[in-house]
Design a protein around this motif. Sequence first.
Motif, PDB file in Angstrom:
ATOM      1  N   PHE A  53       6.749   7.935   1.934  1.00 49.50           N
ATOM      2  CA  PHE A  53       7.709   7.991   3.038  1.00 49.50           C
ATOM      3  C   PHE A  53       6.961   7.972   4.381  1.00 49.50           C
ATOM      4  O   PHE A  53       7.340   7.247   5.310  1.00 49.50           O
ATOM      5  N   THR A  54       5.891   8.761   4.464  1.00 50.83           N
ATOM      6  CA  THR A  54       5.120   8.843   5.717  1.00 50.83           C
ATOM      7  C   THR A  54       4.478   7.497   6.065  1.00 50.83           C
ATOM      8  O   THR A  54       4.501   7.065   7.226  1.00 50.83           O
ATOM      9  N   MET A  70      11.301  16.763  -3.679  1.00 42.99           N
ATOM     10  CA  MET A  70      10.506  15.612  -3.265  1.00 42.99           C
ATOM     11  C   MET A  70       9.087  15.787  -3.790  1.00 42.99           C
ATOM     12  O   MET A  70       8.518  16.876  -3.674  1.00 42.99           O
ATOM     13  N   THR A  71       8.551  14.732  -4.387  1.00 42.50           N
ATOM     14  CA  THR A  71       7.179  14.800  -4.904  1.00 42.50           C
ATOM     15  C   THR A  71       6.178  14.500  -3.782  1.00 42.50           C
ATOM     16  O   THR A  71       6.538  13.943  -2.731  1.00 42.50           O
ATOM     17  N   THR A  72       4.914  14.838  -4.058  1.00 46.85           N
ATOM     18  CA  THR A  72       3.855  14.549  -3.079  1.00 46.85           C
ATOM     19  C   THR A  72       3.736  13.045  -2.842  1.00 46.85           C
ATOM     20  O   THR A  72       3.559  12.585  -1.715  1.00 46.85           O
ATOM     21  N   GLY A  73       3.856  12.268  -3.912  1.00 53.95           N
ATOM     22  CA  GLY A  73       3.780  10.807  -3.798  1.00 53.95           C
ATOM     23  C   GLY A  73       4.911  10.253  -2.958  1.00 53.95           C
ATOM     24  O   GLY A  73       4.706   9.346  -2.144  1.00 53.95           O
ATOM     25  N   GLU A  74       6.112  10.797  -3.154  1.00 50.72           N
ATOM     26  CA  GLU A  74       7.250  10.337  -2.364  1.00 50.72           C
ATOM     27  C   GLU A  74       7.064  10.647  -0.882  1.00 50.72           C
ATOM     28  O   GLU A  74       7.397   9.836  -0.009  1.00 50.72           O
ATOM     29  N   PHE A  75       6.501  11.865  -0.608  1.00 50.80           N
ATOM     30  CA  PHE A  75       6.287  12.239   0.797  1.00 50.80           C
ATOM     31  C   PHE A  75       5.240  11.331   1.448  1.00 50.80           C
ATOM     32  O   PHE A  75       5.422  10.869   2.582  1.00 50.80           O
ATOM     33  N   LEU A 112       0.808  -1.220   0.000  1.00 46.98           N
ATOM     34  CA  LEU A 112       0.000   0.000   0.000  1.00 46.98           C
ATOM     35  C   LEU A 112       0.844   1.275   0.000  1.00 46.98           C
ATOM     36  O   LEU A 112       0.628   2.151  -0.860  1.00 46.98           O
ATOM     37  N   PRO A 113       1.823   1.430   0.902  1.00 47.77           N
ATOM     38  CA  PRO A 113       2.615   2.669   0.854  1.00 47.77           C
ATOM     39  C   PRO A 113       3.418   2.816  -0.434  1.00 47.77           C
ATOM     40  O   PRO A 113       3.578   3.927  -0.949  1.00 47.77           O
TER      41      PRO A 113
END
Length: 591
Positions: free
Chosen positions: A296-297, A288-293, A53-54
């Motif tokens: 990561f979260t 950093m892209t929104t998807g990467e953030f 999922l992440p």
Amino acid sequence: MASKALQLDKIKSDKRKKVTIVQAFKTIIWPRRNLVFVGLVLIVLSRLAGLVLPLQSKTLLDEVVPSNDLGQLWTLLAIVLGAIVVQATTSFLLTRILSVQAQYLISELRAQVQKKVLSLPISFFDNTKSGALVSRIMSDVEGVRNLIGTGLVQLVGGTFTAIISLVLLINMNALMTAFVFIPVAIFGFVALKAFKYIRPIFRKRGVINAEVTGRLTETLSGIRVIKGFNAEDQENKSFEEGVERLFQNVKKSLTATALMTSSSTFLLGLASTGIMGIGGYFMMGGTMTTGEFLSFTLLLGFMIAPIVQMSNIGSQLTEALAGLDRTQELMNMEPEQDDRLRPERLDALEGELRFDKVNFAYEEGKAVLHDIDFNAPKGSVTALVGSSGSGKSTIAGLAASFLTPESGTVWVDGKDLSKVNLNSYRQHLGVVLQDDFLFEGTIRENILFPRPNASEEQLLAAVKAAYVNEFTDRFEDGLDTLIGERGVKLSGGQRQRIAIARAILADPKVIILDEATSNLDTESEALIQKSLAALVKDRTTFVIAHRLSTIRQADQILVIENGRIAERGDHDDLLEKKGRYFDLYTYQARI
């Protein structure tokens, strides 16, 4: 000496009281390694499926949405749904396989501990509350479910997930990962300190729980005495004090657990706040892209959640080891029957017993018997009389092999009883005690206790010999009448006749009668004396009697005073001597 031996056992146990995780691994986990391995595989699959999922969230925001690719979206959803199915399936299998096995292990350990407890000498039970033992058998082994069950597997699985997540996080952004790692390391240090503090608390809790349970068991067993003396208030106070001690112990462990929880909340919350700041800065800078953030979260949660979960599992494992500490104390005690010390077997028993300069003390320096020396030939009746506390029951206990002489020897058929296999001797032994114990159930079950497979004819013969049918014939259910706990629904005389019938059915070679007619009225006593005459025929019998009228036909009478044989002989001889026996007999005759 018996209590001193118990103290030595306790000292030895205390020296090895802590069960290490290595010991637990060798004795509990390793024998079940196949199941544990299956559990590990399942939890690894579950955790790997959880990472889908992440990772797919980044793909969704950075690739699928910007490209408006519905086909790729359906593919992504199928992958995520498949991962969820894998997680659900592995979760069910984990519970089904490991949790069930853990409960089986608990039942197995309870059986082993109970078997060990029953193998311990009588002196152990004289110094230990039965309620406390019940608690140790039933409660102390409960924690092992966290060793073989999902607890340990989740600990390993959580570690695996945290490591995988850490590697992925470093690969995404090493700076942000390093910032998170510092508070996580601090939390790990706090948790280790807390576990070290909690383990003695859990161990003490087991002790307190056993004491409280023991007192409660005594209270319920002695309810008639309590109500008879209007002592409910003091029993309530005693129980409340025990419950308060238990509460204070639980409060200490909860305080330590709360410290870990609050530490994790603060430190991990601090890390999350920092990640928001650093991540926001990187996204505003375009590095950093929104998807990467988002990815990561989510991965950060997968790393942190197992660590927090591991603190709870660590508490459970600590409690499990504390319970095993107390269980090991019992398992390390020396059993009553030691094949190395008692190698002799009695395939057949004639029944001749001889006491040769026997001395005995329950406590060091406080001798109870001094140079007891007599012979009880096969088929003879030896009566033990004397004032209370003179040592009569101790002699009977030695003859029954419940006690072992401090010095001197008890011989049975020419063999040292202290070297004789107890099972081979006690299969020929029968006892009828002053306050004989009856089990909850029916009259039939209690009489059949020594010989469950006896025929109906043998049972009825014993019933008739002990005149049990004199009162069971008046009961609606006869021998199948329920008698309540300890035979509470019967009179003292009725309980005594059942105990005698039980001894008759056992058909022993050696019989110990401790005030066997003490609870009988005059009419019942006359009936029982007839049945006892048949019972003791051709059997070596020891009779402890305060009512001297019941032992006039004994082959020999030993007058015990202050742990010594003051007089010996038959009834007529002792009366002619006009000594201690004459005084006791004439005094009772006047009464």
